[in-house]
Design an enzyme around this catalytic site. Structure first.
Site, PDB file in Angstrom:
ATOM      1  N   GLU A   1     -13.421  -1.369   5.569  1.00  0.00           N
ATOM      2  CA  GLU A   1     -12.071  -2.093   6.136  1.00  0.00           C
ATOM      3  C   GLU A   1     -12.349  -2.204   7.627  1.00  0.00           C
ATOM      4  OE1 GLU A   1      -9.885  -4.270   6.219  1.00  0.00           O
ATOM      5  OE2 GLU A   1      -8.650  -3.381   7.744  1.00  0.00           O
TER       6      GLU A   1
ATOM      7  N   GLN B   1       0.838  -1.155  -0.005  1.00  0.00           N
ATOM      8  CA  GLN B   1       0.109   0.048   0.120  1.00  0.00           C
ATOM      9  C   GLN B   1       0.945   1.207  -0.016  1.00  0.00           C
ATOM     10  OE1 GLN B   1      -1.874   0.763   3.697  1.00  0.00           O
ATOM     11  NE2 GLN B   1      -3.480   2.006   2.964  1.00  0.00           N
TER      12      GLN B   1
ATOM     13  N   SER C   1      -4.272   7.312  13.219  1.00  0.00           N
ATOM     14  CA  SER C   1      -3.727   7.211  14.243  1.00  0.00           C
ATOM     15  C   SER C   1      -4.824   7.059  15.387  1.00  0.00           C
ATOM     16  CB  SER C   1      -2.583   8.192  14.618  1.00  0.00           C
ATOM     17  OG  SER C   1      -3.354   9.442  15.090  1.00  0.00           O
ATOM     18  N   ASN C   2      -4.562   7.052  16.597  1.00  0.00           N
ATOM     19  CA  ASN C   2      -5.622   6.860  17.862  1.00  0.00           C
ATOM     20  C   ASN C   2      -6.106   8.206  17.902  1.00  0.00           C
ATOM     21  OD1 ASN C   2      -5.193   4.177  17.809  1.00  0.00           O
ATOM     22  ND2 ASN C   2      -5.222   4.093  19.894  1.00  0.00           N
ATOM     23  N   GLU C   3      -5.317   9.262  17.603  1.00  0.00           N
ATOM     24  CA  GLU C   3      -5.471  10.653  17.751  1.00  0.00           C
ATOM     25  C   GLU C   3      -6.527  11.129  16.617  1.00  0.00           C
ATOM     26  OE1 GLU C   3      -2.412   9.562  18.013  1.00  0.00           O
ATOM     27  OE2 GLU C   3      -2.586   9.789  20.411  1.00  0.00           O
TER      28      GLU C   3
HETATM   29  C1  LIG Z   1       4.803   0.215  11.128  1.00  0.00           C
HETATM   30  C2  LIG Z   1       3.995   0.695  10.325  1.00  0.00           C
HETATM   31  C3  LIG Z   1       3.447   0.578   9.054  1.00  0.00           C
HETATM   32  C4  LIG Z   1       2.949   1.383   8.091  1.00  0.00           C
HETATM   33  N1  LIG Z   1       2.397   0.681   6.994  1.00  0.00           N
HETATM   34  C5  LIG Z   1       1.831   1.623   6.015  1.00  0.00           C
HETATM   35  C6  LIG Z   1       1.583   1.210   4.674  1.00  0.00           C
HETATM   36  O1  LIG Z   1       2.067  -0.082   4.341  1.00  0.00           O
HETATM   37  N2  LIG Z   1       1.265   1.949   3.787  1.00  0.00           N
HETATM   38  C7  LIG Z   1       1.050   3.466   4.106  1.00  0.00           C
HETATM   39  O2  LIG Z   1       0.732   4.099   3.064  1.00  0.00           O
HETATM   40  N3  LIG Z   1       1.107   3.762   5.308  1.00  0.00           N
HETATM   41  C8  LIG Z   1       1.729   3.120   6.287  1.00  0.00           C
HETATM   42  N4  LIG Z   1       2.214   3.718   7.548  1.00  0.00           N
HETATM   43  C9  LIG Z   1       1.885   4.953   7.725  1.00  0.00           C
HETATM   44  C10 LIG Z   1       0.924   5.254   8.744  1.00  0.00           C
HETATM   45  O3  LIG Z   1      -0.480   5.395   8.075  1.00  0.00           O
HETATM   46  C11 LIG Z   1       1.392   6.719   9.234  1.00  0.00           C
HETATM   47  O4  LIG Z   1       2.447   6.622  10.030  1.00  0.00           O
HETATM   48  C12 LIG Z   1       0.349   7.443   9.964  1.00  0.00           C
HETATM   49  O5  LIG Z   1      -0.796   7.918   9.209  1.00  0.00           O
HETATM   50  C13 LIG Z   1       0.579   8.668  10.881  1.00  0.00           C
HETATM   51  O6  LIG Z   1       1.352   9.402  10.101  1.00  0.00           O
HETATM   52  P1  LIG Z   1       2.755  10.098  10.626  1.00  0.00           P
HETATM   53  O7  LIG Z   1       3.476   8.951  10.808  1.00  0.00           O
HETATM   54  O8  LIG Z   1       3.280  11.071   9.541  1.00  0.00           O
HETATM   55  O9  LIG Z   1       2.646  10.859  11.788  1.00  0.00           O
HETATM   56  P2  LIG Z   1       1.978  12.300  12.091  1.00  0.00           P
HETATM   57  O10 LIG Z   1       0.880  12.783  11.326  1.00  0.00           O
HETATM   58  O11 LIG Z   1       3.299  13.321  11.848  1.00  0.00           O
HETATM   59  O12 LIG Z   1       1.508  12.442  13.467  1.00  0.00           O
HETATM   60  C14 LIG Z   1       2.463  12.633  14.629  1.00  0.00           C
HETATM   61  C15 LIG Z   1       1.518  12.722  16.054  1.00  0.00           C
HETATM   62  O13 LIG Z   1       0.714  13.548  15.800  1.00  0.00           O
HETATM   63  C16 LIG Z   1      -0.751  13.188  15.888  1.00  0.00           C
HETATM   64  N5  LIG Z   1      -1.474  14.213  15.164  1.00  0.00           N
HETATM   65  C17 LIG Z   1      -1.412  14.459  13.846  1.00  0.00           C
HETATM   66  N6  LIG Z   1      -2.431  15.239  13.382  1.00  0.00           N
HETATM   67  C18 LIG Z   1      -3.262  15.385  14.330  1.00  0.00           C
HETATM   68  C19 LIG Z   1      -4.446  16.213  14.425  1.00  0.00           C
HETATM   69  N7  LIG Z   1      -5.168  16.806  13.584  1.00  0.00           N
HETATM   70  N8  LIG Z   1      -4.903  16.173  15.982  1.00  0.00           N
HETATM   71  C20 LIG Z   1      -4.163  15.272  16.959  1.00  0.00           C
HETATM   72  N9  LIG Z   1      -3.221  14.878  16.763  1.00  0.00           N
HETATM   73  C21 LIG Z   1      -2.560  14.725  15.498  1.00  0.00           C
HETATM   74  C22 LIG Z   1      -0.543  11.714  15.591  1.00  0.00           C
HETATM   75  O14 LIG Z   1      -1.696  11.168  15.951  1.00  0.00           O
HETATM   76  C23 LIG Z   1       0.467  11.705  16.194  1.00  0.00           C
HETATM   77  O15 LIG Z   1       0.700  11.122  17.384  1.00  0.00           O
HETATM   78  C24 LIG Z   1       2.741   2.800   8.477  1.00  0.00           C
HETATM   79  C25 LIG Z   1       3.211   3.165   9.705  1.00  0.00           C
HETATM   80  C26 LIG Z   1       3.994   2.339  10.489  1.00  0.00           C
HETATM   81  C27 LIG Z   1       4.438   3.000  11.708  1.00  0.00           C
END
Ligand SMILES: Cc1cc2nc3c(=O)[nH]c(=O)nc-3n(C[C@H](O)[C@H](O)[C@H](O)COP(=O)(O)OP(=O)(O)OC[C@H]3O[C@@H](n4cnc5c(N)ncnc54)[C@H](O)[C@@H]3O)c2cc1C
Lengths: 370, 391
Positions: free
Chosen positions: B244, B126, B376-378
């Site tokens: 999903e 993905q 994310s849970n947030e």
């Molecule tokens: C092990 C792993 C596997 C993954 N596999 C895939 C995959 O196969 N394909 C794919 O496309 N993606 C994948 N992901 C990506 C995943 O979907 C993202 O990590 C996720 O969407 C969070 O984005 P970020 O890591 O950029 O965190 P950020 O968006 O930078 O978030 C950082 C923190 O800020 C919080 N935050 C952000 N916005 C807000 C808001 N508006 N209000 C409150 N809190 C907020 C978040 O909850 C988090 O705690 C994977 C991630 C991991 C860790």
């Protein structure tokens, strides 16, 4: 009343912080972590020149005569820098030697321990041990296993706790050479990257004159308590640094058109962590101040300290990773190394529940409810 | 109301249980139940076995090789597989892309891609997230520029789970930079062998390269590999989120992990006494089992509801990840100091071979991801708050 540090203590902490940020920055540490030995003797030597291992030894033995506060300050700095060197371990061994060993043993070993040319580390994290000490005339024979002994691979001496016949908890302390006949060390790496070993002892000869520090269960418990204090102070340094890193990240990571730190939901999570750290900060220095005081008060305070330290380590560790999003779970980021250090700190020297049970038994024994 | 499984569902479950007992390779099950790492070959092998038995994707429509199984049956199926020690199915193909192709794909695309998803022959990954587009997925910038009957794709994806094994990737790309972010996104299917693609693994905190960065440098993709209309990608991604949800709570995996926790706790000692003599530990186990029970029945309540509601899946995602993380934390706690060694030095075969401790700490570390990925849970809390408070 005041919680202030003396000028010497502040100077010590500042010098250490400066030294570690120059010589053990995260990139350098990463190289050390992946090196064969997993620690840097060069950094250790620099720290020895700064007087770190000497701090815990008596000035009459060539040391600097420091105590629990100095121990906590040093451990806090090494926790912030995620040091891989046997600093906390050697401080605990050296302070135990300084306070409890007979003069002969002390004067023989103190100079090299103070200079850092000899390294001693403890092999125990609680008085419960399967190591047995059997008396034969003027010597003991030590047998049994000590698991996951931190920094064992770089130790020249082991501070060891064992049970004599009839005792279910350790009641003797020895300082034996790491190359003693009958001692087998099987190395392993802990979850926080620090090197350790399982020690298997088979009839290791320990003469009373050369190796016995103390035959007293209270001495063993005191030494365990020093270890808990050192670990809790290290934890304090690590959570403080983790929160600083996280606040930086929240200010610089942009999503939805601005830094994520502007979301109150996240700000409150940081404040939750900060509150935990305040509590741990308090308890570390309360416990340090009580280390040499009345034994019962010391015991309850140390048990309380480990409860708070375990809770803080888990709460802050999990939160800071979460707040970093995906970056938080990568090897590349410093934050994930703090997290692993905090995971190990939660396990080492006994869990929150074990210490809560110890505290409960001391403060609220069942007889009182009847 | 009748909260018991219907007799036909029970019969179905027994049938699956018997099938799994007979067909799941015993060595694989043994290894996975004892904390061994799930290998890509495990996933491929198991999908092949399921396919041959007509169980490759039971909730797919019969027309595509499924059984039109109701969500509750799908749950029972997954539970039986998980408890017996089966590897998970690769969700990217079976769960994520396939329903999208059935709904938005051309007949040609369905014919080309669905069969090899079902057999397990094609490994999909993905490609949504980007370095600058995590929670704010709509800000993604990987560009797809039309050149004749091809898109030319440039940009970077990250966090691609198991992308190093992938034959194909489904990607959200930007096809229009001039409109509101959500309106300029399209979904394209890309053969990983296409020139210009570079895959670089990212090592996670448990030491495994589970995710990857994927770079696109002038990668040419036929327009026929776009799914749905141009700039319809966001709608498709949202459709996927709604669909999903059968396994969003991860209950089967939590139940499997809980069974392992129980085994470990029964063998563990603390300060020389059996851990299970410790009342506070037993109370923690009990509390966690209550959480699991609540989670399972909330999940079943949602799955059996006639009308889907929009907030329950988010709450299940939050609670499901929390419960599974709590199980992994308590498992580590039960091991005590035995949980410390992560990598064991040469010579200590005993520890590495120890079925009781294997993978426990690594799994605690690894499962932090559950509250981060998949929204994310947030972000899940934001979704619920938006829908319930909406200010
Ligand atoms: C092990 C792993 C596997 C993954 N596999 C895939 C995959 O196969 N394909 C794919 O496309 N993606 C994948 N992901 C990506 C995943 O979907 C993202 O990590 C996720 O969407 C969070 O984005 P970020 O890591 O950029 O965190 P950020 O968006 O930078 O978030 C950082 C923190 O800020 C919080 N935050 C952000 N916005 C807000 C808001 N508006 N209000 C409150 N809190 C907020 C978040 O909850 C988090 O705690 C994977 C991630 C991991 C860790």
């Amino acid at each position: 009343m005041n919680f202030d540090f003396t000028e010497e203590q502040t100077l010590l902490a500042d010098a250490l912080h400066r030294c570690l940020s120059e010589q053990a920055d995260f990139a350098t540490r990463k190289r050390t972590l992946h090196s064969d030995t997993g620690w840097s003797r060069a950094l250790w030597t620099v720290l020895a020149e700064l007087g770190v291992p000497a701090t815990m030894l008596a000035d009459t033995d060539g040391g600097l005569g420091g105590g629990a506060i100095e121990l906590a300050l040093i451990a806090r700095a090494t926790g912030a820098a995620l040091c891989l060197e046997p600093i906390g371990s050697s401080l605990v061994a050296n302070l135990t030697l300084a306070r409890l060993a007979p003069a002969g043993l002390r004067t023989r070993l103190a100079p090299s321990l103070a200079a850092g040319t000899r390294i001693a580390v403890p092999t125990f994290e609680s008085p419960y041990t399967v190591l047995q000490a059997t008396r034969h005339d003027a010597a003991y024979r030590l047998s049994g296993t000590a698991r996951v002994v931190y920094h064992a691979p770089c130790a020249d001496q082991f501070l060891l706790a064992a049970c004599t016949a009839g005792s279910t908890i350790a009641d003797t302390l020895f300082l034996i050479p790491a190359n003693a006949a009958g001692l087998l060390a099987v190395p392993c790496t802990s979850v926080d990257g620090q090197r350790a070993a399982d020690l298997h002892l088979t009839d290791v000869q320990a003469t009373t004159a050369d190796t016995l520090i103390s035959h007293d269960a209270a001495a063993v418990q005191w030494s365990v308590d020093v270890g808990i204090l050192a670990l809790a102070a290290e934890t304090l340094g690590s959570v403080e640094r983790s929160i600083a890193l996280t606040i930086d990240y929240l200010k610089t990571r942009n999503q939805f058109g601005g830094p994520i730190g502007r979301f109150q939901a996240l700000q409150h999570r940081v404040v939750g962590c900060l509150a935990k750290v305040e509590e741990l900060h308090t308890m570390v220095f309360v416990a340090a101040a009580r280390l040499d005081g009345e034994p019962m008060l010391r015991r309850t305070t140390i048990a309380a300290l480990k409860v708070i330290a375990c809770e803080t380590a888990q709460h802050v560790g999990e939160e800071v990773v979460q707040l970093h999003g995906g970056m938080g779970v990568t090897e590349e980021m410093e934050i994930s190394h703090h997290f692993r250090r905090l995971v190990a700190a939660g396990i080492r020297f006994g869990s929150r529940d074990q210490h809560l049970a110890a505290y409960t038994a001391l403060r609220f024994p069942p007889s009182q409810s009847a | 109301m009748n909260i018991e499984l219907a007799p036909e569902d029970l019969a179905f479950r027994d049938h699956i249980r018997a099938f799994v007992a007979e067909q799941l390779p015993a060595a694989m099950a043994q290894r996975l139940l004892n904390g061994g790492k799930i290998e890509p070959s495990d996933i491929r092998t198991w999908q092949g076995i399921l396919y041959k038995a007509g169980l490759g994707a039971i909730y797919w429509p019969a027309a595509f090789g499924g059984q039109d199984a109701a969500p509750v049956r799908q749950y029972l199926f997954e539970l039986e597989c998980a408890l017996a020690g089966a590897p998970p199915q690769l969700s990217f193909g079976v769960r994520m892309l396939a329903p999208v192709l059935m709904r938005f794909g051309t007949t040609e695309q369905q014919r080309t891609f669905l069969p090899s998803i079902l057999t397990g022959e094609t490994w999909w990954c993905q490609g949504y997230s980007e370095p600058g587009a995590g929670s704010d997925l709509a800000s993604l910038r990987t560009a797809a520029v039309l050149d004749g009957d091809h898109y030319v794709i440039n940009g970077q994806k990250c966090w691609n789970t198991l992308g190093q094994y992938a034959d194909w990737i489904f990607c959200l790309v930007r096809t229009d930079f001039t409109v509101k972010a959500q309106r300029g996104i399209s979904l394209v299917l890309i053969d990983m062998k296409t020139p210009g693609i570079t895959v670089r693994p990212t090592v996670l905190l448990d030491g495994t390269p589970e995710v990857n960065d994927i770079y696109f440098d002038n990668v040419r993709v036929p327009v026929s590999q776009r799914v749905g209309a141009e700039n319809e990608g966001w709608t498709i991604a949202k459709f996927l989120l709604v669909h999903e949800r059968t396994n969003i709570a991860g209950v089967p995996w939590s139940k499997r992990d809980f069974a392992r926790l129980l085994g470990i706790a029964q063998a563990a000692t603390r300060d020389g006494r059996p851990l299970m003599e410790d009342a506070s530990f037993r109370a923690k186990l009990a509390r966690l089992e209550i959480d699991l029970e609540v989670l399972e029945h909330t999940n079943l309540r949602m799955l059996s509801a006639a009308k889907p509601d929009m907030t329950t899946p988010s709450i299940l995602k939050i609670r499901g990840s929390e419960v599974r993380q709590a199980i992994s934390a308590l498992t580590m706690e039960a091991l005590g100091r035995q949980a410390l060694p992560l990598v064991v030095g040469p010579g200590d075969a005993a520890l590495t071979e120890d079925a009781l401790t294997r993978g426990v700490t690594a799994s605690y570390l690894n499962l932090r991801k559950l509250s981060i990925f998949g929204g994310s849970n947030e972000i899940q809390r934001n979704i619920v708050a938006q829908s319930m408070i909406g200010l």
